[in-house]
Design an enzyme around this catalytic site. Structure first.
Site, PDB file in Angstrom:
ATOM      1  N   ASP A  18       0.829  -1.206   0.000  1.00  0.00           N
ATOM      2  CA  ASP A  18       0.000   0.000   0.000  1.00  0.00           C
ATOM      3  C   ASP A  18       0.865   1.260   0.000  1.00  0.00           C
ATOM      4  O   ASP A  18       1.949   1.282   0.590  1.00  0.00           O
ATOM      5  CB  ASP A  18      -0.894  -0.014   1.246  1.00  0.00           C
ATOM      6  CG  ASP A  18      -2.012   1.003   1.173  1.00  0.00           C
ATOM      7  OD1 ASP A  18      -2.378   1.416   0.053  1.00  0.00           O
ATOM      8  OD2 ASP A  18      -2.521   1.395   2.237  1.00  0.00           O
ATOM      9  N   GLY A  21       0.468   5.393  -4.609  1.00  0.00           N
ATOM     10  CA  GLY A  21      -0.071   6.671  -5.073  1.00  0.00           C
ATOM     11  C   GLY A  21       0.304   7.825  -4.176  1.00  0.00           C
ATOM     12  O   GLY A  21       0.683   8.910  -4.647  1.00  0.00           O
ATOM     13  N   ARG A  22       0.217   7.617  -2.858  1.00  0.00           N
ATOM     14  CA  ARG A  22       0.554   8.687  -1.921  1.00  0.00           C
ATOM     15  C   ARG A  22       2.048   8.996  -1.968  1.00  0.00           C
ATOM     16  O   ARG A  22       2.453  10.153  -1.811  1.00  0.00           O
ATOM     17  CB  ARG A  22       0.130   8.287  -0.506  1.00  0.00           C
ATOM     18  CG  ARG A  22      -1.364   8.500  -0.232  1.00  0.00           C
ATOM     19  CD  ARG A  22      -1.802   7.842   1.047  1.00  0.00           C
ATOM     20  NE  ARG A  22      -1.902   6.385   0.870  1.00  0.00           N
ATOM     21  CZ  ARG A  22      -2.006   5.529   1.886  1.00  0.00           C
ATOM     22  NH1 ARG A  22      -1.983   5.982   3.144  1.00  0.00           N
ATOM     23  NH2 ARG A  22      -2.122   4.249   1.668  1.00  0.00           N
ATOM     24  N   TRP A  23       2.863   7.967  -2.188  1.00  0.00           N
ATOM     25  CA  TRP A  23       4.302   8.178  -2.337  1.00  0.00           C
ATOM     26  C   TRP A  23       4.571   9.080  -3.534  1.00  0.00           C
ATOM     27  O   TRP A  23       5.399  10.009  -3.459  1.00  0.00           O
ATOM     28  CB  TRP A  23       4.996   6.830  -2.509  1.00  0.00           C
ATOM     29  CG  TRP A  23       6.484   6.878  -2.642  1.00  0.00           C
ATOM     30  CD1 TRP A  23       7.411   6.831  -1.639  1.00  0.00           C
ATOM     31  CD2 TRP A  23       7.233   6.970  -3.868  1.00  0.00           C
ATOM     32  NE1 TRP A  23       8.681   6.886  -2.148  1.00  0.00           N
ATOM     33  CE2 TRP A  23       8.608   6.970  -3.514  1.00  0.00           C
ATOM     34  CE3 TRP A  23       6.886   7.045  -5.213  1.00  0.00           C
ATOM     35  CZ2 TRP A  23       9.617   7.047  -4.471  1.00  0.00           C
ATOM     36  CZ3 TRP A  23       7.888   7.116  -6.167  1.00  0.00           C
ATOM     37  CH2 TRP A  23       9.247   7.116  -5.788  1.00  0.00           C
ATOM     38  N   SER A  64     -10.424  -6.811  -5.860  1.00  0.00           N
ATOM     39  CA  SER A  64     -11.680  -6.724  -6.603  1.00  0.00           C
ATOM     40  C   SER A  64     -12.300  -5.339  -6.471  1.00  0.00           C
ATOM     41  O   SER A  64     -13.127  -4.939  -7.297  1.00  0.00           O
ATOM     42  CB  SER A  64     -12.662  -7.790  -6.097  1.00  0.00           C
ATOM     43  OG  SER A  64     -12.815  -7.725  -4.682  1.00  0.00           O
ATOM     44  N   GLU A  65     -11.884  -4.568  -5.464  1.00  0.00           N
ATOM     45  CA  GLU A  65     -12.378  -3.197  -5.301  1.00  0.00           C
ATOM     46  C   GLU A  65     -11.593  -2.186  -6.150  1.00  0.00           C
ATOM     47  O   GLU A  65     -12.034  -1.047  -6.346  1.00  0.00           O
ATOM     48  CB  GLU A  65     -12.310  -2.784  -3.832  1.00  0.00           C
ATOM     49  CG  GLU A  65     -13.330  -3.459  -2.922  1.00  0.00           C
ATOM     50  CD  GLU A  65     -12.923  -4.871  -2.531  1.00  0.00           C
ATOM     51  OE1 GLU A  65     -11.703  -5.178  -2.592  1.00  0.00           O
ATOM     52  OE2 GLU A  65     -13.810  -5.665  -2.183  1.00  0.00           O
ATOM     53  N   ASN A  66     -10.418  -2.595  -6.630  1.00  0.00           N
ATOM     54  CA  ASN A  66      -9.592  -1.666  -7.412  1.00  0.00           C
ATOM     55  C   ASN A  66     -10.214  -1.288  -8.746  1.00  0.00           C
ATOM     56  O   ASN A  66      -9.775  -0.329  -9.398  1.00  0.00           O
ATOM     57  CB  ASN A  66      -8.195  -2.261  -7.665  1.00  0.00           C
ATOM     58  CG  ASN A  66      -7.313  -2.221  -6.439  1.00  0.00           C
ATOM     59  OD1 ASN A  66      -6.345  -2.983  -6.336  1.00  0.00           O
ATOM     60  ND2 ASN A  66      -7.616  -1.353  -5.477  1.00  0.00           N
ATOM     61  N   ARG A  69     -11.160   2.355  -9.392  1.00  0.00           N
ATOM     62  CA  ARG A  69     -10.176   3.403  -9.653  1.00  0.00           C
ATOM     63  C   ARG A  69     -10.324   3.932 -11.080  1.00  0.00           C
ATOM     64  O   ARG A  69     -10.954   3.299 -11.930  1.00  0.00           O
ATOM     65  CB  ARG A  69      -8.767   2.852  -9.433  1.00  0.00           C
ATOM     66  CG  ARG A  69      -8.510   2.467  -7.987  1.00  0.00           C
ATOM     67  CD  ARG A  69      -7.060   2.129  -7.734  1.00  0.00           C
ATOM     68  NE  ARG A  69      -6.810   1.844  -6.327  1.00  0.00           N
ATOM     69  CZ  ARG A  69      -5.612   1.685  -5.793  1.00  0.00           C
ATOM     70  NH1 ARG A  69      -4.526   1.779  -6.562  1.00  0.00           N
ATOM     71  NH2 ARG A  69      -5.468   1.435  -4.508  1.00  0.00           N
ATOM     72  N   ARG A 192      -5.527  -1.908   8.667  1.00  0.00           N
ATOM     73  CA  ARG A 192      -6.685  -2.749   8.369  1.00  0.00           C
ATOM     74  C   ARG A 192      -6.286  -3.761   7.305  1.00  0.00           C
ATOM     75  O   ARG A 192      -5.291  -3.584   6.607  1.00  0.00           O
ATOM     76  CB  ARG A 192      -7.868  -1.906   7.892  1.00  0.00           C
ATOM     77  CG  ARG A 192      -7.572  -1.046   6.674  1.00  0.00           C
ATOM     78  CD  ARG A 192      -8.780  -0.197   6.285  1.00  0.00           C
ATOM     79  NE  ARG A 192      -8.475   0.658   5.147  1.00  0.00           N
ATOM     80  CZ  ARG A 192      -7.935   1.872   5.234  1.00  0.00           C
ATOM     81  NH1 ARG A 192      -7.633   2.368   6.424  1.00  0.00           N
ATOM     82  NH2 ARG A 192      -7.690   2.589   4.160  1.00  0.00           N
ATOM     83  N   GLU A 205       0.092 -13.156  12.558  1.00  0.00           N
ATOM     84  CA  GLU A 205       0.647 -11.975  13.200  1.00  0.00           C
ATOM     85  C   GLU A 205       0.502 -10.808  12.224  1.00  0.00           C
ATOM     86  O   GLU A 205       0.811 -10.938  11.035  1.00  0.00           O
ATOM     87  CB  GLU A 205       2.123 -12.194  13.531  1.00  0.00           C
ATOM     88  CG  GLU A 205       2.375 -13.258  14.579  1.00  0.00           C
ATOM     89  CD  GLU A 205       1.800 -12.873  15.935  1.00  0.00           C
ATOM     90  OE1 GLU A 205       1.973 -11.705  16.345  1.00  0.00           O
ATOM     91  OE2 GLU A 205       1.175 -13.734  16.579  1.00  0.00           O
TER      92      GLU A 205
END
Length: 247
Positions: A18, A21-23, A64-66, A69, A192, A205
């Site tokens: 993850d 994009g923010r990077w 599956s949610e991507n 975008r 999450r 873990e």
């Protein structure tokens, strides 16, 4: 070959990659640039995992949610997948890595589906690390498909009416035959699972690290393994067992 050794090396590590994009946004660059840099991190982590003796490495490549975008970003992600198969599959094959793909393959375009099949078929007889690529994957969808398959088998008489067990469901998941992950790492600071390996992660873990995926290098990965080795996994029991007088 790295000198890292651990008496408690996880057999199976799963990673939610993850923060690409923010990077990129932090550097005033397009999101596609972050995804490309993330591919370089992927190469590093896969090589390191194989070097230290990880037997299974699962990477959350495309959920599956991507599909929600922007289309341009999806096209770029698919382009990276094609690059992976065309450029990197030969190296993985030479390193004796077996590729396995999990996720819903229904309705995938033929060019993408054929790439996934090619990666699996080319490496199917390899005996080294298994690289599991979660593509078009969502855990709730996976569980739903597994339960539906079990219901069909009960109706057909292949499974007894009382055959609804954890083992029966596990055997129908995309990950059938793969041990549950010992360690799940998520980069970027988010804490999450985002619909990733929900059934399989019951006793995993969990490790949430602040680095965006493009910044998560070899040293970060080794540090995560070292932290894992210091944890005490009890699987719902007591470890070490408590001595009770008179028992």
């Amino acid at each position: 070959m790295t000198s890292f050794m651990s008496p408690a090396l996880p057999e199976h590590v799963a990673i939610i990659m993850d923060g690409n994009g923010r990077w990129a946004n932090a550097r005033n660059m397009p999101r596609a640039y972050g995804h490309r840099q993330g591919m370089e991190t992927l190469h590093t982590v896969v090589r390191t995992a194989g070097d230290v003796g990880i037997k299974y490495l699962t990477l959350f490549a495309f959920s599956s949610e991507n599909w929600r975008r922007p289309e341009t970003e999806i096209i770029d992600l698919f382009g990276l997948l094609k690059t992976f198969v065309r450029r990197d599959l030969a190296e993985l094959h030479a390193r004796d890595v077996r590729v396995r793909v999990i996720g819903d393959r229904a309705n995938l375009k033929s060019d993408i589906l054929n790439l996934l099949i090619e990666a699996e078929q080319k490496t199917r007889n390899n005996g080294g690390m298994t690289l599991v690529i979660a593509f078009n994957y969502g855990a709730r969808d996976e569980i739903t498909r597994a339960v539906a398959a079990l219901v069909r088998d009960i109706r057909s008489g292949d499974v007894a009416d009382d055959g609804v067990t954890e083992e029966a469901i596990s055997a129908r998941l995309d990950t059938a035959g793969i041990p549950d992950p010992d360690l799940i790492i998520r980069t970027s600071g988010e804490e999450r699972l985002s619909n990733f390996l929900l059934w399989q992660s019951a006793y995993s873990e969990l490790m949430f690290v602040p680095e965006y995926w493009p910044d998560f290098g070899k040293d970060n990965f080794l540090a995560a393994l070292a932290q894992y080795s210091s944890r005490n996994r009890r699987f719902g029991g007591l470890n070490p067992p408590v001595s009770v007088a008179g028992s």
